[in-house]
Write an enzyme that holds these catalytic residues in place. Structure first.
Site, PDB file in Angstrom:
ATOM      1  CG  ASP A 164      -1.869   1.140   1.299  1.00 44.35           C
ATOM      2  OD1 ASP A 164      -1.631   2.167   0.626  1.00 44.35           O
ATOM      3  OD2 ASP A 164      -2.860   1.034   2.016  1.00 44.35           O
ATOM      4  CB  VAL A 165       1.830   3.797  -2.572  1.00 50.73           C
ATOM      5  CG1 VAL A 165       2.321   2.800  -3.597  1.00 50.73           C
ATOM      6  CG2 VAL A 165       0.500   4.408  -2.967  1.00 50.73           C
ATOM      7  CG  ASN A 178       0.964   3.419 -12.714  1.00 47.08           C
ATOM      8  OD1 ASN A 178       0.511   4.149 -13.604  1.00 47.08           O
ATOM      9  ND2 ASN A 178       0.282   2.384 -12.232  1.00 47.08           N
ATOM     10  CE1 TYR A 232      -5.413  11.854 -10.479  1.00 52.73           C
ATOM     11  CE2 TYR A 232      -5.698  13.566 -12.135  1.00 52.73           C
ATOM     12  CZ  TYR A 232      -5.281  12.294 -11.782  1.00 52.73           C
ATOM     13  OH  TYR A 232      -4.725  11.472 -12.740  1.00 52.73           O
ATOM     14  CE  LYS A 292      -1.886  11.629 -10.750  1.00 56.07           C
ATOM     15  NZ  LYS A 292      -1.043  10.414 -10.672  1.00 56.07           N
ATOM     16  CB  THR A 351      -7.008   2.861 -17.365  1.00 57.27           C
ATOM     17  OG1 THR A 351      -7.394   4.018 -16.605  1.00 57.27           O
ATOM     18  CG2 THR A 351      -5.858   3.214 -18.282  1.00 57.27           C
TER      19      THR A 351
HETATM   20  P1  NDP Z   1      -6.036   2.167 -12.491  1.00 56.57           P
HETATM   21  O1  NDP Z   1      -7.149   2.418 -11.535  1.00 56.57           O
HETATM   22  O2  NDP Z   1      -6.092   0.948 -13.349  1.00 56.57           O
HETATM   23  O3  NDP Z   1      -4.648   2.157 -11.735  1.00 56.57           O
HETATM   24  C1  NDP Z   1      -4.427   2.620 -10.452  1.00 56.57           C
HETATM   25  C2  NDP Z   1      -3.527   1.605  -9.753  1.00 56.57           C
HETATM   26  O4  NDP Z   1      -3.072   2.167  -8.541  1.00 56.57           O
HETATM   27  C3  NDP Z   1      -4.249   0.318  -9.437  1.00 56.57           C
HETATM   28  O5  NDP Z   1      -3.490  -0.783  -9.893  1.00 56.57           O
HETATM   29  C4  NDP Z   1      -4.344   0.309  -7.926  1.00 56.57           C
HETATM   30  O6  NDP Z   1      -4.214  -0.995  -7.402  1.00 56.57           O
HETATM   31  C5  NDP Z   1      -3.168   1.190  -7.543  1.00 56.57           C
HETATM   32  N1  NDP Z   1      -3.358   1.855  -6.260  1.00 56.57           N
HETATM   33  C6  NDP Z   1      -4.298   2.773  -5.932  1.00 56.57           C
HETATM   34  N2  NDP Z   1      -4.168   3.125  -4.636  1.00 56.57           N
HETATM   35  C7  NDP Z   1      -3.110   2.414  -4.159  1.00 56.57           C
HETATM   36  C8  NDP Z   1      -2.484   2.327  -2.902  1.00 56.57           C
HETATM   37  N3  NDP Z   1      -2.898   3.030  -1.833  1.00 56.57           N
HETATM   38  N4  NDP Z   1      -1.420   1.490  -2.759  1.00 56.57           N
HETATM   39  C9  NDP Z   1      -0.984   0.770  -3.816  1.00 56.57           C
HETATM   40  N5  NDP Z   1      -1.530   0.791  -5.015  1.00 56.57           N
HETATM   41  C10 NDP Z   1      -2.599   1.612  -5.187  1.00 56.57           C
HETATM   42  O7  NDP Z   1      -5.950   3.459 -13.427  1.00 56.57           O
HETATM   43  P2  NDP Z   1      -4.774   3.998 -14.385  1.00 56.57           P
HETATM   44  O8  NDP Z   1      -3.977   2.897 -14.933  1.00 56.57           O
HETATM   45  O9  NDP Z   1      -5.434   4.927 -15.311  1.00 56.57           O
HETATM   46  O10 NDP Z   1      -3.908   4.887 -13.384  1.00 56.57           O
HETATM   47  C11 NDP Z   1      -2.519   4.770 -13.246  1.00 56.57           C
HETATM   48  C12 NDP Z   1      -1.915   6.150 -13.001  1.00 56.57           C
HETATM   49  O11 NDP Z   1      -2.110   6.940 -14.170  1.00 56.57           O
HETATM   50  C13 NDP Z   1      -2.544   6.934 -11.838  1.00 56.57           C
HETATM   51  O12 NDP Z   1      -1.523   7.577 -11.105  1.00 56.57           O
HETATM   52  C14 NDP Z   1      -3.413   7.947 -12.552  1.00 56.57           C
HETATM   53  O13 NDP Z   1      -3.608   9.120 -11.789  1.00 56.57           O
HETATM   54  C15 NDP Z   1      -2.571   8.221 -13.789  1.00 56.57           C
HETATM   55  N6  NDP Z   1      -3.289   8.819 -14.893  1.00 56.57           N
HETATM   56  C16 NDP Z   1      -4.355   8.165 -15.468  1.00 56.57           C
HETATM   57  C17 NDP Z   1      -5.045   8.764 -16.506  1.00 56.57           C
HETATM   58  C18 NDP Z   1      -6.221   8.109 -17.150  1.00 56.57           C
HETATM   59  O14 NDP Z   1      -6.959   8.796 -17.875  1.00 56.57           O
HETATM   60  N7  NDP Z   1      -6.440   6.826 -17.003  1.00 56.57           N
HETATM   61  C19 NDP Z   1      -4.651  10.081 -17.028  1.00 56.57           C
HETATM   62  C20 NDP Z   1      -3.501  10.657 -16.365  1.00 56.57           C
HETATM   63  C21 NDP Z   1      -2.863  10.028 -15.345  1.00 56.57           C
HETATM   64  P3  NDP Z   1      -5.027  -1.519  -6.103  1.00 56.57           P
HETATM   65  O15 NDP Z   1      -6.426  -1.029  -6.233  1.00 56.57           O
HETATM   66  O16 NDP Z   1      -4.877  -3.010  -6.147  1.00 56.57           O
HETATM   67  O17 NDP Z   1      -4.313  -0.939  -4.936  1.00 56.57           O
END
Ligand code: NDP
Length: 253
Positions: free
Chosen positions: A58-59, A85, A150, A154, A185
């Site tokens: 957990d980050v 990420n 957010y 960022k 996503t």
């Molecule tokens: P997802 O929701 O698929 O990815 C988010 C990931 O973060 C999940 O795998 C989740 O895993 C993990 N996560 C969230 N909270 C925690 C936590 N507390 N500890 C560890 N892991 C965590 O969406 P995206 O792939 O789109 O997002 C990835 C990144 O890209 C993010 O930082 C997002 O802000 C950024 N982004 C996305 C955009 C988009 O349009 N999709 C645009 C710009 C940036 P789990 O739930 O298992 O913890």
């Protein structure tokens, strides 16, 4: 196989952008630790490639990150490629945003990057080669209405990258941020569903609304982001440092 024998860590590597980057690095030969909170989802993702290794982490939790990365490094070696990420995007109008919500966003999106980089860099020697990447957003470069925490988190990520690129100037490490527009996503899926519910519109229309947020009016595919991440990790990008790279179909700033 440019990254054969290297250990990469991708937080949030079980889904979306993180998984696409993790798969790209694994294809390039790296052993890739993928982390997240949901172990079952990580295991499903890891089953798609023999060099993906799931690890619950957990980050927002300092001990979880420190111990998780140290243990991964004991198994696969120093984390020389680190992709911070993991992130959340839960919009809230400013006057309705609670302090808890604000802090939750900061804890994941900004503290999470800080802890992840610190943990990864603690596994490296002084002269080691390394690539530190963070996934910021177009919201790291310009304001996004209805998503103040957010946007602030960022922007913070880009500040962190720029500061580190100066602090480690001349070393074998580079620090860069990727700033995507809307990518297809689970985050976009969840937000499209929320918009559809609040605006009483079909989910397809909500997705189209988000797509119009990109300058070229379509959602990005995850491979467009992972290709940039792979380039930043390549030898060719060795002089690219302290940058915030936009992938948004046009100029953001
Ligand atoms: P997802 O929701 O698929 O990815 C988010 C990931 O973060 C999940 O795998 C989740 O895993 C993990 N996560 C969230 N909270 C925690 C936590 N507390 N500890 C560890 N892991 C965590 O969406 P995206 O792939 O789109 O997002 C990835 C990144 O890209 C993010 O930082 C997002 O802000 C950024 N982004 C996305 C955009 C988009 O349009 N999709 C645009 C710009 C940036 P789990 O739930 O298992 O913890």
């Amino acid at each position: 196989m440019e990254h054969r024998g290297r250990h990469a860590l991708v937080t949030g590597g079980g889904t979306g952008i993180g998984l696409a980057i993790a798969l790209g690095l694994a294809e390039a030969g790296a052993d890739v630790t993928i982390t997240g909170r949901n172990q079952a989802r990580l295991e499903t993702a890891a089953a798609t490639h023999p060099r993906l290794y799931p690890r619950q982490m957990d980050v927002t939790d300092e001990v979880s990150v420190r111990d998780g990365i140290a243990e991964a490094a004991r198994t696969h070696g120093p984390v020389c490629i680190c992709v911070a990420n993991a992130g959340i995007a839960e919009p809230a109008p400013f006057q309705k945003e609670s302090l808890d919500h604000w802090r939750g966003t900061m804890a994941t999106n900004l503290d999470g990057v800080f802890l992840t980089f610190q943990g990864a860099m603690a596994t490296l020697g002084r002269d080691d080669w390394g690539r530190m990447l963070a996934i910021s957003s177009i919201a790291g470069l310009r304001g996004l209405k209805g998503a103040i925490s957010y946007t602030a988190s960022k922007h913070g990520v880009i500040g962190l990258i720029r500061g580190l690129s100066e602090e480690y100037l001349g070393s074998n490490l580079t620090f860069n941020a990727i700033c995507p527009g809307y990518v297809d996503t689970p985050i976009v899926e969840r937000n499209a569903a929320l918009i559809a519910q609040h605006q009483d519109m079909p989910v397809a229309d909500a997705r189209a609304y988000l797509a119009r947020g990109n300058r070229h009016k379509r959602l990005l595919d995850t491979d467009e982001v992972s290709a940039t991440a792979l380039w930043l990790c390549s030898r060719a990008a060795r002089s690219v440092n302290g940058q915030a790279i936009q992938i948004a179909g046009g100029q953001v700033t």
